[in-house]
Design a protein around this motif. Structure first.
Motif, PDB file in Angstrom:
ATOM      1  N   ALA A  81     -45.738  -3.408 -85.138  1.00 18.85           N
ATOM      2  CA  ALA A  81     -45.544  -2.414 -84.088  1.00 18.85           C
ATOM      3  C   ALA A  81     -45.385  -3.063 -82.720  1.00 18.85           C
ATOM      4  O   ALA A  81     -44.650  -2.563 -81.866  1.00 18.85           O
ATOM      5  N   TYR A  82     -46.032  -4.189 -82.492  1.00 17.17           N
ATOM      6  CA  TYR A  82     -45.912  -4.827 -81.183  1.00 17.17           C
ATOM      7  C   TYR A  82     -44.484  -5.304 -80.925  1.00 17.17           C
ATOM      8  O   TYR A  82     -44.014  -5.281 -79.797  1.00 17.17           O
ATOM      9  N   GLY A  83     -43.808  -5.740 -81.960  1.00 12.95           N
ATOM     10  CA  GLY A  83     -42.415  -6.142 -81.781  1.00 12.95           C
ATOM     11  C   GLY A  83     -41.585  -4.999 -81.253  1.00 12.95           C
ATOM     12  O   GLY A  83     -40.841  -5.133 -80.287  1.00 12.95           O
ATOM     13  N   HIS A  84     -41.715  -3.836 -81.862  1.00 11.31           N
ATOM     14  CA  HIS A  84     -40.931  -2.673 -81.436  1.00 11.31           C
ATOM     15  C   HIS A  84     -41.434  -2.109 -80.107  1.00 11.31           C
ATOM     16  O   HIS A  84     -40.646  -1.811 -79.215  1.00 11.31           O
ATOM     17  N   ALA A  85     -42.745  -1.972 -79.965  1.00 11.10           N
ATOM     18  CA  ALA A  85     -43.309  -1.351 -78.763  1.00 11.10           C
ATOM     19  C   ALA A  85     -43.070  -2.178 -77.506  1.00 11.10           C
ATOM     20  O   ALA A  85     -42.945  -1.638 -76.415  1.00 11.10           O
ATOM     21  N   MET A  86     -42.980  -3.484 -77.643  1.00 10.51           N
ATOM     22  CA  MET A  86     -42.806  -4.349 -76.475  1.00 10.51           C
ATOM     23  C   MET A  86     -41.343  -4.723 -76.237  1.00 10.51           C
ATOM     24  O   MET A  86     -41.029  -5.412 -75.269  1.00 10.51           O
ATOM     25  N   ALA A  87     -40.442  -4.278 -77.107  1.00  9.97           N
ATOM     26  CA  ALA A  87     -39.018  -4.592 -76.941  1.00  9.97           C
ATOM     27  C   ALA A  87     -38.467  -3.893 -75.705  1.00  9.97           C
ATOM     28  O   ALA A  87     -38.975  -2.856 -75.280  1.00  9.97           O
ATOM     29  N   SER A  88     -37.432  -4.490 -75.124  1.00 11.70           N
ATOM     30  CA  SER A  88     -36.841  -3.910 -73.923  1.00 11.70           C
ATOM     31  C   SER A  88     -35.333  -4.126 -73.937  1.00 11.70           C
ATOM     32  O   SER A  88     -34.807  -4.867 -74.759  1.00 11.70           O
ATOM     33  N   ARG A  89     -34.669  -3.525 -72.986  1.00 12.13           N
ATOM     34  CA  ARG A  89     -33.233  -3.721 -72.806  1.00 12.13           C
ATOM     35  C   ARG A  89     -33.002  -4.766 -71.713  1.00 12.13           C
ATOM     36  O   ARG A  89     -32.039  -4.680 -70.967  1.00 12.13           O
ATOM     37  N   TYR A  90     -33.878  -5.755 -71.653  1.00 10.76           N
ATOM     38  CA  TYR A  90     -33.789  -6.821 -70.665  1.00 10.76           C
ATOM     39  C   TYR A  90     -32.373  -7.381 -70.599  1.00 10.76           C
ATOM     40  O   TYR A  90     -31.748  -7.631 -71.627  1.00 10.76           O
ATOM     41  N   ASN A  91     -31.886  -7.563 -69.388  1.00 14.78           N
ATOM     42  CA  ASN A  91     -30.571  -8.162 -69.168  1.00 14.78           C
ATOM     43  C   ASN A  91     -29.453  -7.346 -69.835  1.00 14.78           C
ATOM     44  O   ASN A  91     -28.453  -7.899 -70.295  1.00 14.78           O
ATOM     45  N   LEU A  92     -29.687  -6.024 -69.910  1.00 18.92           N
ATOM     46  CA  LEU A  92     -28.726  -5.060 -70.463  1.00 18.92           C
ATOM     47  C   LEU A  92     -28.406  -5.283 -71.935  1.00 18.92           C
ATOM     48  O   LEU A  92     -27.356  -4.897 -72.426  1.00 18.92           O
ATOM     49  N   ARG A  93     -29.329  -5.883 -72.658  1.00 17.81           N
ATOM     50  CA  ARG A  93     -29.111  -6.119 -74.087  1.00 17.81           C
ATOM     51  C   ARG A  93     -29.568  -4.911 -74.890  1.00 17.81           C
ATOM     52  O   ARG A  93     -30.569  -4.277 -74.583  1.00 17.81           O
ATOM     53  N   GLU A  94     -28.819  -4.625 -75.933  1.00 13.36           N
ATOM     54  CA  GLU A  94     -29.185  -3.539 -76.833  1.00 13.36           C
ATOM     55  C   GLU A  94     -30.391  -3.943 -77.668  1.00 13.36           C
ATOM     56  O   GLU A  94     -30.581  -5.118 -77.971  1.00 13.36           O
ATOM     57  N   LEU A  95     -31.174  -2.939 -78.062  1.00  7.31           N
ATOM     58  CA  LEU A  95     -32.269  -3.200 -78.977  1.00  7.31           C
ATOM     59  C   LEU A  95     -31.686  -3.439 -80.365  1.00  7.31           C
ATOM     60  O   LEU A  95     -30.693  -2.810 -80.748  1.00  7.31           O
TER      61      LEU A  95
END
Length: 106
Positions: A81-95
Motif C-alpha cells: 500500500a505504501y507504494g501506491h499511497a506515496m506515488a505521485s505525478r512528480y515531473n508530470l509523469r503518469e502513475l
C-alpha cells in the motif's frame, strides 16, 4: 542498459514517482527479472528509473541474470500500500498501472 564507471545500470519504465521508498528511506525491495526467472542471477546491476536524478534508484548492485535486456518484465516486490499511497505525478509523469498477484500465504 548503460555502463558507466564500471557499473551496469538497468533502467525501468517506473521511476521514483511510482515508488519513492528506496529514495526516502533506503527501503529494500527484492527485484526479479520475470522474463528470466529460471536463469542464474550471475550479473550485478544498479536498477534505476527514467527520471535521471540521483534519487531515482531502486537498488544498488542487485543480482540479476547477466542477459537481462531492454523490454524484460521486472518485479519490484513487496511495495504494498505504501507504494501506491506515496506515488505521485512528480515531473508530470503518469502513475504506472498496478497488478496485484495473489498467492499462497506463507
Amino acid at each position: 542498459m548503460v555502463e558507466k564507471d564500471g557499473i551496469v545500470r538497468v533502467g525501468l519504465d517506473a521511476g521514483m514517482n511510482a515508488l519513492v521508498r528506496p529514495a526516502m528511506y533506503d527501503a529494500w525491495h527484492d527485484i526479479v527479472n520475470l522474463q528470466r526467472i529460471d536463469a542464474p542471477a550471475d550479473g550485478q546491476f544498479d536498477v534505476v528509473g527514467p527520471i535521471c536524478e540521483s534519487s531515482d534508484l531502486f537498488g544498488k548492485r542487485r543480482r540479476l541474470p547477466r542477459d537481462t535486456a531492454p523490454g524484460d518484465v521486472m518485479l519490484l516486490a513487496d511495495t504494498g500500500a505504501y507504494g501506491h499511497a506515496m506515488a505521485s505525478r512528480y515531473n508530470l509523469r503518469e502513475l504506472p498501472p498496478e497488478d496485484v498477484i495473489d498467492g499462497p500465504v506463507a
